[in-house]
Each structure stands twice: as C-alpha cells, then as structure tokens.
Scaffold this motif. Structure first.
Motif: not given
Ligand code: BES
Ligand code: MN
Ligand code: MN
Length: 460
Positions: A271-294
C-alpha cells in the motif's frame, strides 16, 4: 575461468551493450517507429552473431520480424529455445520521466530506460550468458533463440510463424526471462501466467454533439451511460457480472492455495509503495490471489466529449473505453470475448447504440513445479541466490507461451529476474544492475541442470 570472474571482467561492456539496444525506440504500437523496429531486429541479430551462434537471421512475419539464431553443437544433446521480445511499450507520458526514456542512465545501481527490464535487459542476459558459455567452453547443449517484435501488441503474427517453423523451432524446453521475482533476497519463479481478452467499446447517442443545456436531461449522454454500464460489470463482492464468466475457471485446491500463500507478501509495504489507503478486489481472496489466480476486468482507458482546457457545455455523441480481462487456466479468450460482447450489448439501454471491437487475446498457462524445466530453474536460482525460489503465479500475460505448448508441445520455464517495482510499462522503468548480472550468472546453471536432469530422465 569461472562465470563470476568472467562477469566481473566484462560487466561494463555488457551494460554498454545494453545501453546500445535501449537507445533504439522500438515501440511496436507506434507505426512511426517502424524503422526503429527493424534497426533493433538487426541489432539483436548482430549481437547473437557476436555471442557465437552459428547462424542468425531476420525472419519476416506478417508484422514485425522475428530474430532467430542457433548454435547446434551436437544433435544428440538437448536443445534449449530462448524466447524474448525486442519491442517495448510506448514511453508516454514523457513529462513523468526523470530522464529521456531512450537515453539510458544509471542511478542508484539501476538502469533507467524504456525496455530496461521489459524485455531488452532480460533478453540480453541470455545473449551474454551464451557468449560466456561459448568463450569459456562450457555450453553443454544446443541453443536456439527466437526474439520477437510484437509481444507488447499481442503477438498477432507469431502463431502463424511457429506453425510454419515447427522443424526450425524443435527443442526440449523453452526458457524465458520476462517476469519478476518477489525481491532480490526472495527469489521466486512464476509457475503460471494469466491469459487475456482485450476489447474496445463504443457507445453512440445522438448523431452529433449537442448543447448540454438545450438537450441535456432529455437525450441519453453516452458517457453517463458508458459509466453506468461499466460500473455494472462488478457486483458488491467484486465479482464480474457477465453471465457464465466464471464457468470454466479452474479453482485451486486448498493445498495449492496454501503453497502460493507461503510466498512472502507485505500488505502495508504494498500500500505504501502505491500510495493507496487500501486495496480492493474480489471477496474471499488475498491480494496476491486477486492479482494472479483470479480473473479480472479492468478499464484501461476511457474517453469522449470535451477534455480540452476550460469548460465546454456539450452532450457528446460518443463515448469509448478499452477494457481488458485477465483470464486464468481453462478459460478461453475467444469465448470470454463473445460472452463480454453479448452481455455488453444486452445491457445497453435503447437510447444508445453499442459496438464492441475485439483486440488481441491469449490463453493462460501453467507449469507443474515438478516439471524438470521448473526444477532446473529452481536449482539454478537456489545456487546463485543462496535460497530456494518460491513458486508464484504471474498476473501478467505472455500469450505466446500457451501457443508454444499447443503448437510445439513444449513447456516454457519463466525464469525472470525483474522486480514488480521496476515500473515496467510505466514512466521511469528501470532494471537493477545486480539483477542483470544475476541473470547472466544463473542462466548457464539452468543449462547445466536441465542437461543433467534430461540425461537422468532418459536413463531411467
Ligand atoms: N513481460 C510482460 C508480462 C509479465 C510481466 C508477466 C510481469 C508477468 C509479470 C509482457 O511484456 C507484457 O507486458 N505482456 C502484456 C501482454 C499483452 C500486451 C498481450 C500484458 O501482460 O499486458
Ligand atoms: Mn515482456
Ligand atoms: Mn510488457
């Protein structure tokens, strides 16, 4: 001479050579750079010849040429096919760069230029590794190079090229450095990539731009409508609402999810690297999963109406958007494009007309972490990083990888050395000098391991 000594002795020249190819603006998306594309292909061909291949040639395709080179030392030995791309993404917006994108510089041990990491720097590691193996008499097998010029625009002509050149491209494994590791002290190997379906949509309202006071409120505004339509493509759980979109999605087993979850990930740092306050994505999956297996759906660009200086009161006639969907194993890009098109047309209100134009597409890819190609890369990286690499799944796409498997029956090993923070496709793209040299050091070990492992396999 061992490889560390060789690299130390020649590293300044290696970097100088990389600067040479980085200075040619080989932007495949921009027709103004056609000559630069051909110049870069020539550059790659000469560089291969200097590294010691027996033959190198520029092969015409329906688009930008493929550079092919080979060194066959003994037909009974295994053959490694190296794939890479010499084209780069456009460098715009230029004002956000701290240096000119095609005038490479080194700052804080990093090489800054468009293409430094994606993929000129990573591709050149393979050429320099070959040079080193030839010079030190340590090349253990045959090698072929296929370096293309249309990766960043979808590799449209490459399918036909590989079908027409099956004999020439015959190999035992494909080796690619066009992905990233988690960190320099956390090596990783992508055991898969996502596929892609890319479309452009146009929403048309009235036949001409209108006065937004005279007509506003009574006539559909295509930009308003396009925004509503796009907003409806995700539900409140972050799921894509296109009917049947998830039908073919391969769900990972609990064990596989647990395995990928072992890859270190620091959400706060992210979050710090991207200067965002929070992430957002599909419920039930981690950030890593949202950006790879989904699978995902993202608007890449949206335009229409008045965007010049000041204010113009206008109800525009048209609105446009470019939309990409990242796909996962077992989804089919053509099927997804059709599902998208049918759905998008069906949700358009009667007050507008909608058209959907498909761009490029490509399929997802996976390699088992028990495959000898994966194991050869794992052991090579373990030696040079001093740590066993963790398996990951890459969120990006390299469409040709699935085609290599389909047409040549060959698996690709994704042994990349970039970092997600290298800003590929962004302003100030860079590549660590350390990563560049680490790649050159690691590649010959892949060759050795792969040859060893192939021997054992055939002896069994
Ligand atoms: N090298 C990237 C793909 C990549 C980057 C994979 C990082 C995994 C991690 C490649 O050059 C790329 O940008 N591919 C495009 C494909 C498209 C233009 C067809 C992509 O992923 O958007
Ligand atoms: Mn790339
Ligand atoms: Mn790219």
């Amino acid at each position: 001479m061992n490889s560390l000594v060789y690299i130390e002795k020649h590293k300044n020249r290696f970097i100088e050579e990389l600067f040479g190819i980085l200075r040619i603006p080989s932007i495949s998306a921009d027709s103004a750079h056609k000559n630069d594309m051909l110049k870069t292909a020539e550059w790659v061909k000469n560089s291969l010849l200097e590294a010691g291949v027996d033959v190198a040639e520029i092969c015409e395709t329906g688009g930008f040429p493929v550079v092919y080179g080979e060194k066959i030392i003994d037909k009974t030995l295994p053959t490694i096919l190296v794939y890479g791309h010499y084209d780069v993404q456009p460098a715009v917006p230029l004002h956000l760069w701290n240096n000119l994108p095609f005038e490479p510089i080194i700052k804080d041990e990093k090489i800054y230029a468009r293409g430094a990491c994606d993929d000129k720097g990573q591709m050149l590691m393979h050429v320099k590794a070959l040079e080193m193996m030839v010079e030190t008499n340590t090349l253990p097998c045959n090698v072929k190079f296929m370096i293309e010029g249309e990766e960043e625009i979808g590799s449209d002509h490459l399918g036909a090229f590989i079908v027409a050149n099956k004999e020439k491209l015959k190999a035992d494994i494909i080796l690619i450095s066009d992905t990233s590791i988690i960190a320099n002290d956390i090596p990783s190997i992508d055991s898969g990539l996502r596929g892609l379906s890319y479309v452009e949509v146009e929403v048309t309202g009235p036949e001409r731009d209108l006065h937004s006071g005279v007509y506003g409120g009574a006539v559909a505004n295509p930009i308003n409508i396009l925004c509503e339509m796009i907003a409806s493509l995700h539900d409140e759980n972050g799921k894509i609402t296109i009917p049947h979109f998830y039908d073919d999605v391969e769900e990972l087993s609990i064990e596989e999810r647990a395995l990928f979850a072992t890859a270190p990930f620091d959400l706060e740092a992210y979050k710090k690297d991207l200067k965002i306050n929070n992430v957002k994505g599909e419920n039930g999956y981690s950030t890593t999963e949202r950006a790879s297996i989904r699978p995902t759906l993202d608007v890449n660009g949206i335009w229409g109406g008045y965007i010049g200086e000041g204010a113009k009161t206008v109800l525009p006639s048209k609105a446009h958007a470019k939309i990409s969907m990242r796909l996962v194993p077992n989804q089919n890009s053509e099927k997804i494009t059709t599902l998208f098109t049918n759905h998008f047309e069906s949700i358009a209100p009667e007050s507008v007309k909608v058209s959907v134009r498909p761009h490029h597409g490509g399929e997802a890819y996976v390699i088992s972490i028990d495959h000898i190609g994966y194991l050869a890369a794992e052991s090579a990286m373990e030696t040079t990083f001093g740590k066993k690499p963790v398996p990951t799944r890459g969120g990006g796409s390299i469409p040709i990888v699935a085609l290599f498997e389909k047409e040549l029956g060959l698996k690709s090993v994704l042994m990349g050395f970039g970092l997600d923070s290298d800003a590929i496709h962004s302003p100030n793209e860079h590549y660590g000098v350390w990563n560049f040299l680490k790649g050159i050091e690691t590649i010959p070990l892949f060759y050795q391991n792969f040859c060893e492992m192939t021997k054992h396999k055939t002896n069994e």
